[in-house]
Design an enzyme around this catalytic site. Sequence first.
Site, PDB file in Angstrom:
ATOM      1  CB  CYS A 185       8.942 -13.426 -33.186  1.00  0.00           C
ATOM      2  SG  CYS A 185       9.284 -11.923 -31.858  1.00  0.00           S
TER       3      CYS A 185
ATOM      4  CB  CYS B 230      16.362 -11.728 -30.818  1.00  0.00           C
ATOM      5  SG  CYS B 230      15.766 -10.712 -31.958  1.00  0.00           S
TER       6      CYS B 230
HETATM    7  N1  DGL Z   1      12.705 -10.918 -33.792  1.00  0.00           N
HETATM    8  C1  DGL Z   1      12.314 -10.923 -32.459  1.00  0.00           C
HETATM    9  C2  DGL Z   1      12.741 -12.070 -31.497  1.00  0.00           C
HETATM   10  O1  DGL Z   1      13.086 -13.132 -32.007  1.00  0.00           O
HETATM   11  C3  DGL Z   1      11.670  -9.720 -31.607  1.00  0.00           C
HETATM   12  C4  DGL Z   1      12.544  -8.349 -31.891  1.00  0.00           C
HETATM   13  C5  DGL Z   1      11.878  -7.297 -31.205  1.00  0.00           C
HETATM   14  O2  DGL Z   1      11.084  -6.910 -31.910  1.00  0.00           O
HETATM   15  O3  DGL Z   1      12.242  -6.691 -30.311  1.00  0.00           O
HETATM   16  O4  DGL Z   1      12.609 -11.739 -30.325  1.00  0.00           O
END
Ligand code: DGL
Length: 248
Positions: free
Chosen positions: A71, A181
């Site tokens: 993440c 993301c």
């Molecule tokens: N998948 C996540 C990232 O890479 C977070 C997305 C979220 O929860 O806002 O930032």
Amino acid sequence: MAVIGVFDSGSGGLSVLREIRKILPDERYIYFSDNAYCPYGEKTAEFVTARSRAVTDLLLSKGAAAVVVACNTATAAAIATLRAEYDIPFVGMEPAVKPAASGTRNGVVGVLATAGTLKAAKYLNIKGQYADAVRIEERVGKGFVELVESMDLDSPHAESVVRGSLQPLLDAGADTIVLGCTHYPFLLPLMRRIAPGGIRFIDPAPAVARRLADVLGMAGIPLKDSAPGVELLASGPDTTLKKLFTIL
Ligand code: DGL
């Protein structure tokens, strides 16, 4: 028995797990979706750090010998704290500004990421290193995480949501777009349809997978010593997680 923990605010980190398993197919993984608290992108760094700690504790209690913070938002907010507080290796995400800056043909790089990632010091530092060489245009992928979490990857609604954040980057002339993301790679088929041919999208997940292999080696964590496979866990409903896993 070496288990590798992988977590994200939701199912997005599966796009990282997919790349990890391409190069480390014989390991045992526990994937944790913190979807009861998703999205992380609009939350404070303190909140995301507290959740990252709680998830790490859970992964450790299940035997994780290393943790992949799959993440970008949690990496930016919390990885330094996690590394300081726990005695295991952590591998995190980094928006792929460097390969984008060296690959762009017209000098315009687009970055799609969450609000949390775009305002974090970690990203601002990376961006600062390339700001002289290329023009960087940014957009929050507004509504993208929600699309992925609801498995809406291809509808007319999904197309208009994705266009809403992607089109301004294309209009600004970006020929290379960084997926900052881990949810966004699931929308890549849609993005490719919206963007004219020749636009390059860069997902850092393959580089993160290679980094994990190096880190496991350096830490002396034994490979291939557990039954290979993936255990999927979630703090909320696990329907999307299980469905997305089947289409990886
Ligand atoms: N998948 C996540 C990232 O890479 C977070 C997305 C979220 O929860 O806002 O930032």
